[in-house]
Design a protein around this motif. Structure first.
Motif, PDB file in Angstrom:
ATOM      1  N   LEU A  16      42.052  64.818  68.465  1.00 22.04           N
ATOM      2  CA  LEU A  16      42.431  63.504  68.992  1.00 22.04           C
ATOM      3  C   LEU A  16      42.594  62.493  67.864  1.00 22.04           C
ATOM      4  CD1 LEU A  16      40.133  63.246  72.137  1.00 22.04           C
ATOM      5  CD2 LEU A  16      42.619  63.488  72.119  1.00 22.04           C
ATOM      6  N   LEU A  17      41.645  62.491  66.930  1.00 19.31           N
ATOM      7  CA  LEU A  17      41.741  61.583  65.793  1.00 19.31           C
ATOM      8  C   LEU A  17      42.972  61.888  64.948  1.00 19.31           C
ATOM      9  CD1 LEU A  17      38.022  61.366  64.668  1.00 19.31           C
ATOM     10  CD2 LEU A  17      39.413  59.505  65.578  1.00 19.31           C
ATOM     11  N   SER A  18      43.241  63.168  64.755  1.00 25.31           N
ATOM     12  CA  SER A  18      44.391  63.575  63.966  1.00 25.31           C
ATOM     13  C   SER A  18      45.696  63.098  64.606  1.00 25.31           C
ATOM     14  CB  SER A  18      44.394  65.096  63.816  1.00 25.31           C
ATOM     15  OG  SER A  18      45.483  65.514  63.054  1.00 25.31           O
ATOM     16  N   LYS A  19      45.785  63.230  65.909  1.00 24.25           N
ATOM     17  CA  LYS A  19      46.985  62.806  66.639  1.00 24.25           C
ATOM     18  C   LYS A  19      47.207  61.299  66.487  1.00 24.25           C
ATOM     19  CE  LYS A  19      49.025  63.158  71.238  1.00 24.25           C
ATOM     20  NZ  LYS A  19      48.840  63.662  72.588  1.00 24.25           N
ATOM     21  N   GLU A  20      46.132  60.523  66.629  1.00 20.79           N
ATOM     22  CA  GLU A  20      46.240  59.069  66.485  1.00 20.79           C
ATOM     23  C   GLU A  20      46.535  58.674  65.046  1.00 20.79           C
ATOM     24  OE1 GLU A  20      46.352  56.793  68.997  1.00 20.79           O
ATOM     25  OE2 GLU A  20      46.368  58.614  70.202  1.00 20.79           O
ATOM     26  N   ALA A  21      45.929  59.373  64.098  1.00 19.12           N
ATOM     27  CA  ALA A  21      46.165  59.085  62.685  1.00 19.12           C
ATOM     28  C   ALA A  21      47.628  59.342  62.323  1.00 19.12           C
ATOM     29  CB  ALA A  21      45.238  59.931  61.820  1.00 19.12           C
ATOM     30  N   GLU A  22      48.174  60.417  62.848  1.00 17.56           N
ATOM     31  CA  GLU A  22      49.585  60.740  62.583  1.00 17.56           C
ATOM     32  C   GLU A  22      50.508  59.619  63.039  1.00 17.56           C
ATOM     33  OE1 GLU A  22      51.305  64.398  63.976  1.00 17.56           O
ATOM     34  OE2 GLU A  22      49.728  65.572  62.995  1.00 17.56           O
ATOM     35  N   LYS A  23      50.201  59.032  64.192  1.00 19.08           N
ATOM     36  CA  LYS A  23      51.021  57.926  64.707  1.00 19.08           C
ATOM     37  C   LYS A  23      51.049  56.763  63.717  1.00 19.08           C
ATOM     38  CE  LYS A  23      50.021  58.792  69.588  1.00 19.08           C
ATOM     39  NZ  LYS A  23      49.353  58.225  70.777  1.00 19.08           N
ATOM     40  N   CYS A  24      49.947  56.581  62.997  1.00 21.76           N
ATOM     41  CA  CYS A  24      49.833  55.484  62.024  1.00 21.76           C
ATOM     42  C   CYS A  24      50.217  55.923  60.618  1.00 21.76           C
ATOM     43  CB  CYS A  24      48.401  54.962  62.008  1.00 21.76           C
ATOM     44  SG  CYS A  24      47.816  54.334  63.585  1.00 21.76           S
ATOM     45  N   ARG A  25      50.616  57.188  60.505  1.00 22.45           N
ATOM     46  CA  ARG A  25      50.960  57.771  59.204  1.00 22.45           C
ATOM     47  C   ARG A  25      49.787  57.698  58.232  1.00 22.45           C
ATOM     48  NH1 ARG A  25      57.197  55.777  58.598  1.00 22.45           N
ATOM     49  NH2 ARG A  25      57.971  57.069  60.282  1.00 22.45           N
ATOM     50  N   LEU A  26      48.599  58.025  58.745  1.00 23.23           N
ATOM     51  CA  LEU A  26      47.379  58.052  57.946  1.00 23.23           C
ATOM     52  C   LEU A  26      46.738  59.428  58.039  1.00 23.23           C
ATOM     53  CD1 LEU A  26      45.761  54.716  59.220  1.00 23.23           C
ATOM     54  CD2 LEU A  26      46.922  55.058  57.038  1.00 23.23           C
ATOM     55  N   VAL A  28      43.243  61.593  58.679  1.00 23.19           N
ATOM     56  CA  VAL A  28      42.116  61.359  59.585  1.00 23.19           C
ATOM     57  C   VAL A  28      41.065  60.495  58.886  1.00 23.19           C
ATOM     58  CG1 VAL A  28      40.227  62.459  60.846  1.00 23.19           C
ATOM     59  CG2 VAL A  28      42.513  63.441  60.942  1.00 23.19           C
ATOM     60  N   GLU A  29      40.810  60.788  57.624  1.00 23.75           N
ATOM     61  CA  GLU A  29      39.820  60.026  56.869  1.00 23.75           C
ATOM     62  C   GLU A  29      40.212  58.555  56.763  1.00 23.75           C
ATOM     63  OE1 GLU A  29      41.205  62.921  55.941  1.00 23.75           O
ATOM     64  OE2 GLU A  29      39.495  64.287  55.948  1.00 23.75           O
ATOM     65  N   GLU A  30      41.482  58.296  56.449  1.00 20.24           N
ATOM     66  CA  GLU A  30      41.956  56.909  56.359  1.00 20.24           C
ATOM     67  C   GLU A  30      41.867  56.219  57.718  1.00 20.24           C
ATOM     68  OE1 GLU A  30      45.326  57.361  52.856  1.00 20.24           O
ATOM     69  OE2 GLU A  30      45.842  57.911  54.915  1.00 20.24           O
ATOM     70  N   PHE A  31      42.208  56.940  58.769  1.00 24.47           N
ATOM     71  CA  PHE A  31      42.166  56.388  60.117  1.00 24.47           C
ATOM     72  C   PHE A  31      40.737  55.989  60.495  1.00 24.47           C
ATOM     73  CE2 PHE A  31      42.087  56.831  64.794  1.00 24.47           C
ATOM     74  CZ  PHE A  31      43.095  55.940  65.123  1.00 24.47           C
ATOM     75  N   ILE A  32      39.777  56.863  60.207  1.00 23.97           N
ATOM     76  CA  ILE A  32      38.374  56.563  60.507  1.00 23.97           C
ATOM     77  C   ILE A  32      37.910  55.350  59.705  1.00 23.97           C
ATOM     78  CG2 ILE A  32      36.006  57.412  60.260  1.00 23.97           C
ATOM     79  CD1 ILE A  32      37.132  60.222  60.960  1.00 23.97           C
ATOM     80  N   LEU A  33      38.272  55.290  58.422  1.00 23.42           N
ATOM     81  CA  LEU A  33      37.889  54.133  57.606  1.00 23.42           C
ATOM     82  C   LEU A  33      38.507  52.845  58.145  1.00 23.42           C
ATOM     83  CD1 LEU A  33      38.036  55.629  54.012  1.00 23.42           C
ATOM     84  CD2 LEU A  33      36.003  54.906  55.273  1.00 23.42           C
ATOM     85  N   ASP A  34      39.755  52.900  58.589  1.00 20.45           N
ATOM     86  CA  ASP A  34      40.387  51.720  59.186  1.00 20.45           C
ATOM     87  C   ASP A  34      39.643  51.273  60.441  1.00 20.45           C
ATOM     88  OD1 ASP A  34      42.308  51.376  57.262  1.00 20.45           O
ATOM     89  OD2 ASP A  34      44.007  51.884  58.553  1.00 20.45           O
ATOM     90  N   LEU A  35      39.231  52.241  61.261  1.00 20.75           N
ATOM     91  CA  LEU A  35      38.460  51.901  62.464  1.00 20.75           C
ATOM     92  C   LEU A  35      37.156  51.208  62.098  1.00 20.75           C
ATOM     93  CD1 LEU A  35      38.873  55.124  64.651  1.00 20.75           C
ATOM     94  CD2 LEU A  35      39.848  52.874  65.097  1.00 20.75           C
TER      95      LEU A  35
END
Length: 59
Positions: A16-26, A28-35
């Motif tokens: 799920l995190l990977s799918k959302e991160a892809e939408k933001c072009r990030l 998973v690690e970058e996405f979690i840090l942004d959150l």
């Protein structure tokens, strides 16, 4: 100072995190840090807003 953390999570959660991160072009690690950053920023803003409300005299 840089720190490294390891997060254990179920594969479904990672997917799920990977799918959302892809939408933001990030990654998973970058996405979690942004959150985390946005959550901390929101908490700071809410605390500052609460302080502002307490400092204002009631009309």
């Amino acid at each position: 100072m840089n720190q490294q953390i390891t997060l254990d999570m179920p594969d479904e959660t990672y997917a799920l995190l990977s799918k959302e991160a892809e939408k933001c072009r990030l990654t998973v690690e970058e996405f979690i840090l942004d959150l985390i950053r946005s959550d901390i920023g929101r908490e700071v803003h809410e605390a500052e807003s609460a302080d502002d409300r307490q400092e204002r005299p009631v009309a």
